[in-house]
Scaffold this motif. Structure first.
Motif, PDB file in Angstrom:
ATOM      1  N   PRO A  12       0.837  -1.207   0.000  1.00 17.83           N
ATOM      2  CA  PRO A  12       0.000   0.000   0.000  1.00 17.83           C
ATOM      3  C   PRO A  12       0.873   1.258   0.000  1.00 17.83           C
ATOM      4  CG  PRO A  12       0.086  -0.945   2.184  1.00 17.83           C
ATOM      5  CD  PRO A  12       0.807  -1.907   1.274  1.00 17.83           C
ATOM      6  N   PRO A  13       0.335   2.380  -0.459  1.00 20.39           N
ATOM      7  CA  PRO A  13       1.087   3.638  -0.367  1.00 20.39           C
ATOM      8  C   PRO A  13       1.434   3.922   1.093  1.00 20.39           C
ATOM      9  CG  PRO A  13      -0.873   3.919  -1.707  1.00 20.39           C
ATOM     10  CD  PRO A  13      -0.978   2.568  -1.063  1.00 20.39           C
ATOM     11  N   CYS A  14       2.441   4.757   1.302  1.00 25.98           N
ATOM     12  CA  CYS A  14       2.916   5.068   2.650  1.00 25.98           C
ATOM     13  C   CYS A  14       3.260   6.552   2.727  1.00 25.98           C
ATOM     14  CB  CYS A  14       4.152   4.216   2.938  1.00 25.98           C
ATOM     15  SG  CYS A  14       4.874   4.429   4.572  1.00 25.98           S
ATOM     16  N   ARG A  15       2.990   7.157   3.871  1.00 22.68           N
ATOM     17  CA  ARG A  15       3.395   8.552   4.070  1.00 22.68           C
ATOM     18  C   ARG A  15       4.912   8.657   3.940  1.00 22.68           C
ATOM     19  NH1 ARG A  15       0.189  12.019   8.009  1.00 22.68           N
ATOM     20  NH2 ARG A  15       2.264  12.805   8.449  1.00 22.68           N
ATOM     21  N   ILE A  16       5.386   9.734   3.348  1.00 22.97           N
ATOM     22  CA  ILE A  16       6.827   9.913   3.144  1.00 22.97           C
ATOM     23  C   ILE A  16       7.576   9.986   4.473  1.00 22.97           C
ATOM     24  CG2 ILE A  16       6.559  12.414   2.871  1.00 22.97           C
ATOM     25  CD1 ILE A  16       9.238  10.218   1.171  1.00 22.97           C
ATOM     26  N   ASP A  17       7.022  10.641   5.488  1.00 24.40           N
ATOM     27  CA  ASP A  17       7.731  10.725   6.763  1.00 24.40           C
ATOM     28  C   ASP A  17       7.855   9.360   7.425  1.00 24.40           C
ATOM     29  OD1 ASP A  17       4.968  10.709   7.336  1.00 24.40           O
ATOM     30  OD2 ASP A  17       5.205  11.943   9.136  1.00 24.40           O
ATOM     31  N   VAL A  18       6.802   8.561   7.336  1.00 24.91           N
ATOM     32  CA  VAL A  18       6.840   7.206   7.898  1.00 24.91           C
ATOM     33  C   VAL A  18       7.857   6.351   7.145  1.00 24.91           C
ATOM     34  CG1 VAL A  18       5.500   5.088   8.260  1.00 24.91           C
ATOM     35  CG2 VAL A  18       4.475   7.316   8.753  1.00 24.91           C
ATOM     36  N   TRP A  19       7.866   6.464   5.821  1.00 26.26           N
ATOM     37  CA  TRP A  19       8.785   5.645   5.029  1.00 26.26           C
ATOM     38  C   TRP A  19      10.250   5.994   5.321  1.00 26.26           C
ATOM     39  CZ3 TRP A  19      12.723   5.790   1.588  1.00 26.26           C
ATOM     40  CH2 TRP A  19      13.051   4.576   1.001  1.00 26.26           C
ATOM     41  N   LEU A  20      10.574   7.286   5.382  1.00 25.85           N
ATOM     42  CA  LEU A  20      11.951   7.689   5.684  1.00 25.85           C
ATOM     43  C   LEU A  20      12.393   7.158   7.046  1.00 25.85           C
ATOM     44  CD1 LEU A  20      11.854  11.345   4.372  1.00 25.85           C
ATOM     45  CD2 LEU A  20      13.246   9.477   3.428  1.00 25.85           C
ATOM     46  N   TRP A  21      11.479   7.124   7.994  1.00 29.95           N
ATOM     47  CA  TRP A  21      11.763   6.597   9.328  1.00 29.95           C
ATOM     48  C   TRP A  21      11.926   5.081   9.276  1.00 29.95           C
ATOM     49  CZ3 TRP A  21       8.015   3.968  12.546  1.00 29.95           C
ATOM     50  CH2 TRP A  21       8.455   3.745  13.855  1.00 29.95           C
ATOM     51  N   ARG A  22      11.008   4.368   8.614  1.00 33.54           N
ATOM     52  CA  ARG A  22      11.105   2.911   8.503  1.00 33.54           C
ATOM     53  C   ARG A  22      12.370   2.477   7.775  1.00 33.54           C
ATOM     54  NH1 ARG A  22       4.972   1.390   6.561  1.00 33.54           N
ATOM     55  NH2 ARG A  22       3.966   1.684   8.589  1.00 33.54           N
ATOM     56  N   ALA A  23      12.768   3.243   6.763  1.00 33.38           N
ATOM     57  CA  ALA A  23      13.962   2.910   5.981  1.00 33.38           C
ATOM     58  C   ALA A  23      15.249   3.349   6.685  1.00 33.38           C
ATOM     59  CB  ALA A  23      13.875   3.532   4.592  1.00 33.38           C
ATOM     60  N   ARG A  24      15.107   3.944   7.860  1.00 35.71           N
ATOM     61  CA  ARG A  24      16.221   4.313   8.733  1.00 35.71           C
ATOM     62  C   ARG A  24      17.125   5.420   8.185  1.00 35.71           C
ATOM     63  NH1 ARG A  24      17.646   1.574  13.071  1.00 35.71           N
ATOM     64  NH2 ARG A  24      16.163   0.054  13.792  1.00 35.71           N
ATOM     65  N   PHE A  25      16.547   6.350   7.423  1.00 32.47           N
ATOM     66  CA  PHE A  25      17.314   7.508   6.978  1.00 32.47           C
ATOM     67  C   PHE A  25      17.312   8.598   8.043  1.00 32.47           C
ATOM     68  CE2 PHE A  25      16.605   5.509   2.866  1.00 32.47           C
ATOM     69  CZ  PHE A  25      17.904   5.545   2.377  1.00 32.47           C
ATOM     70  N   VAL A  26      16.330   8.562   8.939  1.00 28.20           N
ATOM     71  CA  VAL A  26      16.238   9.499  10.060  1.00 28.20           C
ATOM     72  C   VAL A  26      15.878   8.717  11.318  1.00 28.20           C
ATOM     73  CG1 VAL A  26      15.610  11.513   8.663  1.00 28.20           C
ATOM     74  CG2 VAL A  26      13.826  10.006   9.531  1.00 28.20           C
ATOM     75  N   LYS A  27      16.185   9.300  12.466  1.00 33.05           N
ATOM     76  CA  LYS A  27      15.953   8.598  13.735  1.00 33.05           C
ATOM     77  C   LYS A  27      14.519   8.691  14.228  1.00 33.05           C
ATOM     78  CE  LYS A  27      20.645   8.815  15.415  1.00 33.05           C
ATOM     79  NZ  LYS A  27      21.514   9.165  16.524  1.00 33.05           N
ATOM     80  N   THR A  28      13.809   9.771  13.865  1.00 36.70           N
ATOM     81  CA  THR A  28      12.433   9.944  14.339  1.00 36.70           C
ATOM     82  C   THR A  28      11.539  10.410  13.193  1.00 36.70           C
ATOM     83  OG1 THR A  28      12.657  12.278  14.924  1.00 36.70           O
ATOM     84  CG2 THR A  28      13.279  10.661  16.623  1.00 36.70           C
ATOM     85  N   ARG A  29      10.238  10.199  13.355  1.00 37.06           N
ATOM     86  CA  ARG A  29       9.297  10.694  12.353  1.00 37.06           C
ATOM     87  C   ARG A  29       9.294  12.223  12.334  1.00 37.06           C
ATOM     88  NH1 ARG A  29       3.493   8.171  12.500  1.00 37.06           N
ATOM     89  NH2 ARG A  29       3.226   9.814  10.955  1.00 37.06           N
ATOM     90  N   GLY A  30       9.508  12.833  13.482  1.00 40.18           N
ATOM     91  CA  GLY A  30       9.572  14.290  13.537  1.00 40.18           C
ATOM     92  C   GLY A  30      10.716  14.838  12.691  1.00 40.18           C
ATOM     93  N   MET A  31      11.864  14.180  12.742  1.00 40.21           N
ATOM     94  CA  MET A  31      12.999  14.591  11.917  1.00 40.21           C
ATOM     95  C   MET A  31      12.667  14.407  10.437  1.00 40.21           C
ATOM     96  SD  MET A  31      16.163  13.029  14.131  1.00 40.21           S
ATOM     97  CE  MET A  31      17.453  13.594  13.051  1.00 40.21           C
ATOM     98  N   ALA A  32      11.971  13.320  10.111  1.00 43.36           N
ATOM     99  CA  ALA A  32      11.570  13.077   8.725  1.00 43.36           C
ATOM    100  C   ALA A  32      10.612  14.168   8.258  1.00 43.36           C
ATOM    101  CB  ALA A  32      10.925  11.703   8.612  1.00 43.36           C
ATOM    102  N   ALA A  33       9.660  14.526   9.104  1.00 37.74           N
ATOM    103  CA  ALA A  33       8.700  15.568   8.748  1.00 37.74           C
ATOM    104  C   ALA A  33       9.403  16.902   8.500  1.00 37.74           C
ATOM    105  CB  ALA A  33       7.654  15.716   9.846  1.00 37.74           C
ATOM    106  N   ARG A  34      10.359  17.250   9.340  1.00 43.98           N
ATOM    107  CA  ARG A  34      11.105  18.507   9.152  1.00 43.98           C
ATOM    108  C   ARG A  34      11.885  18.493   7.844  1.00 43.98           C
ATOM    109  NH1 ARG A  34      11.339  17.910  14.645  1.00 43.98           N
ATOM    110  NH2 ARG A  34      13.369  16.908  14.680  1.00 43.98           N
ATOM    111  N   LEU A  35      12.505  17.360   7.515  1.00 39.49           N
ATOM    112  CA  LEU A  35      13.250  17.226   6.259  1.00 39.49           C
ATOM    113  C   LEU A  35      12.321  17.453   5.068  1.00 39.49           C
ATOM    114  CD1 LEU A  35      15.978  16.288   4.875  1.00 39.49           C
ATOM    115  CD2 LEU A  35      14.969  14.012   4.859  1.00 39.49           C
ATOM    116  N   VAL A  36      11.170  16.820   5.102  1.00 39.14           N
ATOM    117  CA  VAL A  36      10.207  16.927   4.008  1.00 39.14           C
ATOM    118  C   VAL A  36       9.640  18.341   3.916  1.00 39.14           C
ATOM    119  CG1 VAL A  36       7.950  16.140   3.189  1.00 39.14           C
ATOM    120  CG2 VAL A  36       9.603  14.483   4.060  1.00 39.14           C
TER     121      VAL A  36
END
Length: 102
Positions: A12-36
């Protein structure tokens, strides 16, 4: 792509912040959200490039992403969306690195 990792287009499609976190490019979803939300992530889908600026934007298998993390340019193709933030080997199976096109 290795034999053990098959592209699963039924994921299924996935939110970009969740995916970046699951793929371990960032330590937290908050960091992923800020990047995006800083406009630092580019999406290539169906040959079109666009900037992702909302962390709720969905990505799917086959999309390509380009972004900078830890002062390193990363270009990748999404192979899976995952179900959890698992160990590094599981996270690495979610993408394959590609040469940057931008």
């Amino acid at each position: 792509m290795s034999d053990t990792v098959a592209m699963n287009e039924s994921d299924p499609p996935c939110r970009i912040d969740v995916w970046l976190w699951r793929a371990r490019f960032v330590k937290t979803r908050g960091m992923a959200a800020r990047l995006v939300e800083a406009g630092a992530v580019r999406l290539i889908r169906d040959g079109r490039t666009s900037r992702i600026d909302k962390s709720s934007r969905e990505i799917r298998v086959g999309d390509e992403l380009t972004f900078v993390v830890a002062e390193r340019l990363v270009s990748l193709r999404i192979l899976g969306t995952g179900e959890r933030r698992g160990p590094a080997m599981e996270a690495r199976a979610l993408y394959e690195l590609v040469e940057p096109t931008v």
